[in-house]
Enzyme design. Structure first.
Site, PDB file in Angstrom:
ATOM      1  N   CYS A  83       5.710   1.712  -7.812  1.00  0.00           N
ATOM      2  CA  CYS A  83       5.657   0.700  -7.060  1.00  0.00           C
ATOM      3  C   CYS A  83       4.504  -0.397  -7.293  1.00  0.00           C
ATOM      4  O   CYS A  83       3.513  -0.011  -7.608  1.00  0.00           O
ATOM      5  CB  CYS A  83       5.087   1.213  -5.620  1.00  0.00           C
ATOM      6  N   SER A  98       4.811   0.554   1.254  1.00  0.00           N
ATOM      7  CA  SER A  98       5.937   0.187   0.084  1.00  0.00           C
ATOM      8  C   SER A  98       6.093   1.260  -1.056  1.00  0.00           C
ATOM      9  O   SER A  98       7.259   1.639  -1.383  1.00  0.00           O
ATOM     10  CB  SER A  98       5.507  -0.746  -0.547  1.00  0.00           C
ATOM     11  N   GLY A 138      -5.156   6.772   7.893  1.00  0.00           N
ATOM     12  CA  GLY A 138      -4.669   5.878   6.907  1.00  0.00           C
ATOM     13  C   GLY A 138      -3.805   4.832   7.635  1.00  0.00           C
ATOM     14  O   GLY A 138      -3.097   5.212   8.489  1.00  0.00           O
ATOM     15  N   THR A 156       0.797  -1.181  -0.135  1.00  0.00           N
ATOM     16  CA  THR A 156      -0.065   0.012  -0.037  1.00  0.00           C
ATOM     17  C   THR A 156       0.795   1.212   0.306  1.00  0.00           C
ATOM     18  O   THR A 156       2.066   1.021   0.042  1.00  0.00           O
ATOM     19  CB  THR A 156      -1.078  -0.064   1.346  1.00  0.00           C
ATOM     20  N   THR A 193       1.261  -0.727  -5.348  1.00  0.00           N
ATOM     21  CA  THR A 193       0.337   0.324  -5.183  1.00  0.00           C
ATOM     22  C   THR A 193      -0.531   0.496  -6.418  1.00  0.00           C
ATOM     23  O   THR A 193       0.045   0.264  -7.583  1.00  0.00           O
ATOM     24  CB  THR A 193       1.204   1.618  -5.012  1.00  0.00           C
ATOM     25  N   ALA A 204       2.099   4.973  -7.615  1.00  0.00           N
ATOM     26  CA  ALA A 204       1.251   3.788  -8.316  1.00  0.00           C
ATOM     27  C   ALA A 204       2.027   3.269  -9.586  1.00  0.00           C
ATOM     28  O   ALA A 204       2.037   2.250 -10.318  1.00  0.00           O
ATOM     29  CB  ALA A 204      -0.053   4.296  -8.766  1.00  0.00           C
ATOM     30  N   LYS A 231      -8.415   2.352   2.510  1.00  0.00           N
ATOM     31  CA  LYS A 231      -7.360   2.209   3.715  1.00  0.00           C
ATOM     32  C   LYS A 231      -7.259   3.562   4.403  1.00  0.00           C
ATOM     33  O   LYS A 231      -6.502   3.878   5.300  1.00  0.00           O
ATOM     34  CB  LYS A 231      -6.047   1.757   3.372  1.00  0.00           C
TER      35      LYS A 231
END
Length: 178
Positions: free
Chosen positions: A163, A128, A49, A5, A166, A160, A37
């Site tokens: 990673c 992450s 979060g 995440t 993500t 995103a 989240k």
């Protein structure tokens, strides 16, 4: 660090935003793409979060909510009490998650090692993809006039794209303080 995440918080002016992606992974498999989240807490006066285990994070949210009620909404005191419990309780210290929480005035990062950290900047990130999102947010914060929400959205999308844990299914919560 937790794989799976990215959570980012930015405060600019009177606006504080916490955003997160929606991907839940198990090993190298995506289990869910649209998880939530990020949430509101304490009668919508706080936002938070999490990164890490979903069940562990929900337990921590409940414990933080209890501390907020016990301490009249004092975020720092509640966060410190949660961190003490988290670190010293035999069962709680096994929880694998991190939290970012804000009351619109302050942002704190909480961990199971007893950390309650107020970042030096008005930006915090966990997960992450956290450092990718943090780097992008810091550059946007220092070099544009974008709103907190715009910074969070752009930064999470950058994370995103870098990673693998993500995704671009983003959720945001905002607090505006007068």
């Amino acid at each position: 660090m937790f794989d799976g995440t990215t959570i980012l918080a930015v405060k600019r002016g009177k606006e504080t935003v916490i955003g997160g992606d929606g991907q839940v992974t198990f090993g190298h498999t995506v289990l869910k793409a649209q998880a939530r989240k990020v949430k509101r807490m304490y009668d919508n006066k706080m936002i938070a979060g999490f990164a890490g285990s979903t069940a562990d994070a929900f337990t921590l949210f409940e414990l933080l909510e209890e501390q907020l009620k016990k301490h009249g909404g004092q975020l720092l005191r509640s966060a410190v009490e949660l961190a003490k419990m988290w670190r010293t309780d035999k069962l709680l210290r096994r929880l694998e998650a991190m939290l970012i929480v804000s009351d619109g005035e302050e942002i704190y990062v909480l961990s199971g090692t007893g950390d309650v950290v107020k970042p030096d900047t008005d930006i915090a990130a966990i997960g992450s993809g956290g450092m990718y999102a943090y780097s992008a947010a810091l550059a946007l914060y220092n070099n544009t006039e974008l709103s907190a929400k715009e910074i969070v959205e752009k930064s999470l999308n950058i994370a995103a794209n870098i990673c693998i844990y993500t995704n671009n299914n983003l959720v945001f919560e905002t607090i505006n303080k007068n």
